[in-house]
Design an enzyme around this catalytic site. Structure first.
Site, PDB file in Angstrom:
ATOM      1  N   TYR A  53       0.856  -1.187   0.000  1.00 32.50           N
ATOM      2  CA  TYR A  53       0.000   0.000   0.000  1.00 32.50           C
ATOM      3  C   TYR A  53       0.888   1.232   0.000  1.00 32.50           C
ATOM      4  O   TYR A  53       1.786   1.373  -0.816  1.00 32.50           O
ATOM      5  CB  TYR A  53      -0.971  -0.060   1.186  1.00 32.50           C
ATOM      6  N   LYS A 108     -20.347 -19.555 -10.685  1.00 30.80           N
ATOM      7  CA  LYS A 108     -19.626 -19.392 -11.954  1.00 30.80           C
ATOM      8  C   LYS A 108     -18.182 -18.979 -11.684  1.00 30.80           C
ATOM      9  O   LYS A 108     -17.240 -19.460 -12.327  1.00 30.80           O
ATOM     10  CB  LYS A 108     -20.339 -18.325 -12.793  1.00 30.80           C
ATOM     11  N   ALA A 209     -35.916 -20.042 -29.730  1.00 32.78           N
ATOM     12  CA  ALA A 209     -35.347 -18.874 -30.415  1.00 32.78           C
ATOM     13  C   ALA A 209     -34.886 -17.824 -29.425  1.00 32.78           C
ATOM     14  O   ALA A 209     -34.966 -16.625 -29.683  1.00 32.78           O
ATOM     15  CB  ALA A 209     -36.376 -18.283 -31.388  1.00 32.78           C
ATOM     16  N   GLY A 210     -34.392 -18.300 -28.272  1.00 33.19           N
ATOM     17  CA  GLY A 210     -33.829 -17.383 -27.297  1.00 33.19           C
ATOM     18  C   GLY A 210     -32.347 -17.181 -27.548  1.00 33.19           C
ATOM     19  O   GLY A 210     -31.831 -17.424 -28.648  1.00 33.19           O
ATOM     20  N   ALA A 212     -29.575 -18.743 -26.540  1.00 33.37           N
ATOM     21  CA  ALA A 212     -28.747 -19.887 -26.901  1.00 33.37           C
ATOM     22  C   ALA A 212     -29.074 -20.393 -28.295  1.00 33.37           C
ATOM     23  O   ALA A 212     -28.179 -20.723 -29.083  1.00 33.37           O
ATOM     24  CB  ALA A 212     -28.922 -20.999 -25.872  1.00 33.37           C
ATOM     25  N   ASN A 301     -32.771 -28.177 -19.679  1.00 32.26           N
ATOM     26  CA  ASN A 301     -32.380 -28.651 -18.349  1.00 32.26           C
ATOM     27  C   ASN A 301     -33.434 -28.272 -17.325  1.00 32.26           C
ATOM     28  O   ASN A 301     -33.996 -27.187 -17.418  1.00 32.26           O
ATOM     29  CB  ASN A 301     -31.033 -28.043 -17.932  1.00 32.26           C
TER      30      ASN A 301
END
Length: 763
Positions: A53, A108, A209-210, A212, A301
């Site tokens: 620092y 994630k 049709a999203g 993905a 899923n």
């Protein structure tokens, strides 16, 4: 009827392996959440603080102000990804708000670290307005090496990603779109090869049709599929030229000239089905109508558009993939995003472009065609082979880290988005190999093997709540069946008070009332009659001592393995067991601990049995420990530890270790070993470089301690002070598989040790 919903259904899976309460306990136990910040520089002295620092930090500040590219050299930027969401499409659970998405985003971040050694932070942006979201992220973007967008609903996700890619000079990647597209494309390339198809005349129908679905078709077009052969469907049916109902600019880009109006129409004669929609969207009649050798990727899923069993009822020539881990060919995004970002970060890429995504898909496809190494066999319990049931690599394949990132990095260099090209790709591959240690997957190895080969495990202390909970968890995870030794009324009362359901797969046996007691007593009396035990002593042990009873069950084949120790000290429990079970012929009974710290794992022996081993005993311990490492899928590099290193400083205590090395030399063992050496030299390649004659090819992964006390003290100290996870001591060398947990062990520790017992780590 087709469906246009998020790729992950909101409905709970039909085969859960945990309860809601267990999931909450997992996330809340200890330090809440799944992440922590760990300093990478020492913070022990005033000088350390001055450098970290003020005033030392001013020097890199001025350097970065002069040249922003130096942030990669002096900060975490080069290995730092932000995982960002607004919570509008959480895991198929829909719009639950930004904060509700935090557990997913933390998860994630954990996957980034686990699979590609990338540090990550989660950011939840509380707005559904794309412009507000974009403005928030664009002002923060300079601090990261890349941005992973997650769980943002369509069509806003398209707007957000495109605009941020224009505004920022770092990779911006929406995994819900492109991650699925990359993995599915890799599998499809191999499926085409197996069925003898060519891209230019393959007809594909995509339902959903999203984000993905559209990203999948975009990638397929880019690698050579003809637009007229790609039919996209949503909840209203086929997206055809001239349709106006429910359309937007992204769907319109994939409208085709066709007479088909429903999903059923579109699938007649189709070669490939991509499902990114919802359970039940495809019927058996639709599958019947497809072309010969159909390729069906039902990726919804947790429940696919149609199950593998339903497809098998009407077609015996189909290649099937799903998003589920309990079927072959799982389309799992973890095969993509960690390694894609690894390659992008390592060349300081300004973007992740189409060529990099194609490179990742082709690298994954190529990897699935290679012979599978022993590490993968150890994890999955079978030698996977390229074919209809193996068209995509599996997540715990250690080769992913050095197969995919180099391909991505090369594509970045070839397309001019790499700001720090890699000169020596071979050396880069070696560097990547060192980032991931296969033994860090030890428990995954064990669990996956048991799910394929379940075992019957006896839990000796069956009246204890944590033991009952562990047995229930063992069974619910599909690891095998459980026997609880105890009085039935007490076991059931304890289970009822704790809210534990004793379902199928759990048996309660009262030792005193067992019909096998006579056989157990005779077995024990035959063993102990010349060691001062009368017949009534053996009767008392079998009827009243649960360790003796449980060990007899295993010794006489009524159970495959045993776990105990919750209510007794290790040495006491081991003495109970050894009255019943002998050492395995040619083996030595020892304790081996697995120490996992900062993604690195080493085996330490002997941590439980031999207090002050002589040279011969040290050599035997080394051989036993090396065998355990191999059993766990790891090639041993064994260090014989002492306070001295190759003679300095000299000391009498090191002489036993030196002699043990000579004994191993005489035995011509088939694993790497050397010593005597200090622990830091064994583990740190920079320190080991001072000893070029050392026979270890890399840092040691098996440490043989000079005495039980040093092994026990060091592993327990690491666990409490060093942030390490210690599994064990794992008991090896007995003729039957038995594990002893620490006194007062928690249920998850008991499950792990029960699994290790069932796995039979001694071989």
């Amino acid at each position: 009827m087709s469906a246009d919903t998020p790729k992950k259904s909101a409905k709970k899976g039909t085969r859960p392996t945990f309860t809601d309460q267990e999931a909450l306990q997992f996330h809340s136990g200890g330090r809440p959440g799944k992440l922590e910040v760990v300093a990478t520089k020492p913070m022990a002295t005033q000088r350390d603080l001055s450098l970290a620092y003020s005033p030392g930090v001013a020097v890199p500040v001025l350097a970065i102000a002069e040249d922003e590219g130096r942030a990669y050299d002096y900060t975490t930027k080069g290995n730092f990804v932000a995982v960002i969401t607004n919570g509008t499409a959480i895991l198929g659970l829909g719009n639950r708000g930004a904060l509700a998405a935090k557990p997913v985003m933390e998860g994630k971040a954990v996957l980034f670290k686990r699979f590609a050694d990338i540090d990550s932070i989660d950011l939840e942006v509380s707005t559904e307005d794309p412009d507000e979201f974009i403005n928030c992220v664009k002002y923060l973007g300079k601090g990261w090496g890349g941005i992973n967008l997650e769980d943002i609903k369509a069509p806003e996700c398209f707007i957000i990603e495109q605009k941020l890619r224009e505004l920022l000079d770092i990779p911006v990647f929406h995994d819900d779109q492109h991650g699925t597209a990359i993995i599915a494309t890799a599998g499809l390339l191999n499926a085409l090869d197996l069925t003898g198809r060519k891209m230019e005349n393959t007809k594909i129908v995509c339902n959903g049709a999203g984000a993905a679905g559209i990203a999948c078709l975009e990638l397929l077009r880019s690698i050579g599929f003809r637009p007229e052969n790609l039919i996209l469907c949503d909840t209203k049916g086929v997206i055809y030229k001239g349709r106006t109902d429910g359309m937007n600019q992204w769907k319109s880009a994939y409208a085709v000239d066709t007479k088909a109006r429903t999903l059923a129409d579109a699938l007649k004669g189709a070669d490939v089905f991509y499902g990114l929609s919802a359970k039940g969207a495809v019927t058996k009649d639709m599958v019947k109508s497809m072309a010969a050798k159909p390729i069906i990727f039902a990726m919804a899923n947790p429940d696919p558009e149609i199950t593998a069993e339903e497809v098998a009822e009407v077609r015996d020539d189909a290649i099937m993939a799903t998003g589920r881990s309990d079927y072959p060919n799982q389309i799992n995004n973890v095969l993509g995003f960690p390694f894609l970002f690894r390659g992008a970060l390592d060349v300081r890429a300004s973007a992740i472009n189409m060529e990099m995504k194609i490179a990742a898909a082709r690298a994954l496809a190529a990897l699935a065609r290679e012979d599978v190494p022993d590490e993968v066999v150890a994890v999955y319990g079978t030698r996977l082979k390229f074919g209809p049931d193996y068209i995509i690599p599996v997540p715990f394949d250690p080769r992913l880290i050095h197969a995919v990132p180099p391909a991505v990095a090369k594509a970045a260099m070839d397309t001019g988005v790499a700001r720090k090209p890699i000169v020596d790709m071979e050396a880069y591959g070696q560097q990547l190999r060192s980032r991931r240690d296969p033994i860090a997957s030890t428990l995954v190895t064990v669990y996956n093997r048991l799910r394929r080969q379940p075992r019957r495990v006896v839990f000796a202390e069956g009246e204890e709540e944590q033991v009952i909970r562990a047995a229930a968890s063992f069974v619910s995870q599909g690891l095998g069946t459980a026997v609880l030794v105890g009085r039935e009324d007490r076991v059931k009362n304890a289970a009822g008070e704790a809210g534990i359901e004793l379902g199928d797969g759990i048996e309660i046996i009262n030792a005193r009332l067992s019909t096998r007691n006579t056989s157990y007593i005779n077995h024990l009396y035959e063993r102990l009659q010349r060691h001062g035990y009368l017949l009534r002593d053996c009767q008392r042990l079998v009827n009243q001592d649960r360790n003796s009873f449980a060990a007899c069950m295993v010794a006489l084949g009524d159970a495959d393995a045993m776990v105990t120790g919750t209510t007794r000290n290790f040495s006491v429990a081991l003495e109970d067991v050894r009255r019943v079970i002998d050492p395995k012929p040619g083996h030595r009974v020892i304790g081996v601990s697995l120490v996992v710290a900062r993604g690195r794992t080493v085996l330490v022996a002997d941590t439980a049995v031999t207090e002050m081993p002589d040279a011969q005993e040290l050599a035997e311990i080394a051989i036993e420990a090396a065998g355990v490492a191999r059993r766990l899928g790891y090639e041993p590099r064994l260090a014989m530890l002492a306070f001295s290193t190759f003679g300095h400083p000299p000391g009498e205590r090191s002489s036993r270790v030196i002699e043990a090395v000579k004994i191993l030399d005489g035995k011509r063992v088939d694993f790497e070993y050397d010593g005597e050496m200090a622990a830091d030299v064994a583990l740190n390649p920079d320190l080991a470089a001072a000893y070029p004659f050392c026979r270890l090819s890399g840092p040691a992964n098996v440490l043989v301690m000079p005495a039980f006390h040093s092994a026990s003290i060091s592993t327990k100290m690491l666990q409490e002070l060093g942030g390490a996870t210690v599994i064990g001591p794992i008991l090896v060398g007995l003729d039957r598989p038995v594990q002893i947990v620490p006194l007062g062990a928690k249920d998850n520790q008991i499950v792990n040790m029960a699994a290790l017992a069932a796995f039979n780590v001694s071989g």
